[in-house]
Design an enzyme around this catalytic site. Structure first.
Site, PDB file in Angstrom:
ATOM      1  N   GLY A  47       0.820  -1.314   0.034  1.00 24.98           N
ATOM      2  CA  GLY A  47       0.039  -0.078   0.043  1.00 24.98           C
ATOM      3  C   GLY A  47       0.747   1.258   0.240  1.00 24.98           C
ATOM      4  N   HIS A  48       1.857   1.088  -0.923  1.00 20.99           N
ATOM      5  CA  HIS A  48       2.787   2.453  -1.006  1.00 20.99           C
ATOM      6  C   HIS A  48       3.541   2.333  -2.287  1.00 20.99           C
ATOM      7  CE1 HIS A  48       5.437  -0.666   0.920  1.00 20.99           C
ATOM      8  NE2 HIS A  48       6.301  -0.187   0.265  1.00 20.99           N
ATOM      9  N   SER A  49       4.291   3.324  -2.401  1.00 21.74           N
ATOM     10  CA  SER A  49       5.149   3.565  -3.721  1.00 21.74           C
ATOM     11  C   SER A  49       6.592   3.909  -3.030  1.00 21.74           C
ATOM     12  CB  SER A  49       4.660   4.491  -4.706  1.00 21.74           C
ATOM     13  OG  SER A  49       5.764   4.811  -5.664  1.00 21.74           O
ATOM     14  N   ARG A  94       2.500  -0.569  -5.044  1.00 20.39           N
ATOM     15  CA  ARG A  94       2.318  -1.967  -4.921  1.00 20.39           C
ATOM     16  C   ARG A  94       1.456  -2.219  -3.613  1.00 20.39           C
ATOM     17  NH1 ARG A  94       7.590  -1.913  -3.549  1.00 20.39           N
ATOM     18  NH2 ARG A  94       7.724  -0.248  -5.271  1.00 20.39           N
ATOM     19  N   ILE A 119       5.762   6.871  -0.362  1.00 23.66           N
ATOM     20  CA  ILE A 119       4.216   7.632  -0.789  1.00 23.66           C
ATOM     21  C   ILE A 119       3.495   6.516  -0.234  1.00 23.66           C
ATOM     22  CG2 ILE A 119       2.864   8.861  -2.376  1.00 23.66           C
ATOM     23  CD1 ILE A 119       5.291   9.283  -3.989  1.00 23.66           C
TER      24      ILE A 119
END
Length: 134
Positions: A47-49, A94, A119
């Protein structure tokens, strides 16, 4: 979308197989290695980049899905072989889902943990990709 399945060398032996991740397998210096395990049924990870960091994800045991989004396209990759890794470059959102019982996800990262590189909000991710042009 800058992702790639990497074949990890597998040395087969009747006593059990062995795979090795060294500098010739991935295109960056390894700075951090961690793994996810005992993920409860229905739970999601990721749940981030990342702004800069690259990662190689490997299903050491079991399976899980990696949902990838580059701001234009979304793709789902199922990892279930300990001799294959998913190389995710920076700037790709992802989410890891659908962990099987006993699944273990190994992450081989290009950098140490730096919170500022993450992020964690999808809307912020989209804005960063398109400079508020959407």
């Amino acid at each position: 979308m800058e992702i790639k399945i990497i074949n990890i060398p597998k040395i087969e032996d009747p006593r059990g197989n062995l795979s090795v991740i060294e500098s010739d397998v991935i295109p960056y210096e390894i700075k951090r290695v961690y793994y996810l395990y005992d993920v409860p049924s229905g739970a999601e990870r990721g749940g981030h980049s990342h702004k800069e960091q690259q990662e190689l994800l490997v299903a050491l045991s079991g399976s899980f899905d990696v949902v990838l989004n580059d701001g234009d396209d979304e793709k789902v990759v199922t990892l279930n072989k300990p001799f294959e890794g998913l190389l995710i470059t920076s700037g790709i959102w992802r989410e890891l889902k659908n962990f099987s019982s006993g699944a273990v996800c190994l992450v081989v990262a290009s950098d140490i943990y730096i919170e500022e590189d993450y992020i964690r909000d999808f809307d912020t991710f989209i804005k960063s990709k398109f400079n508020d042009k959407r």
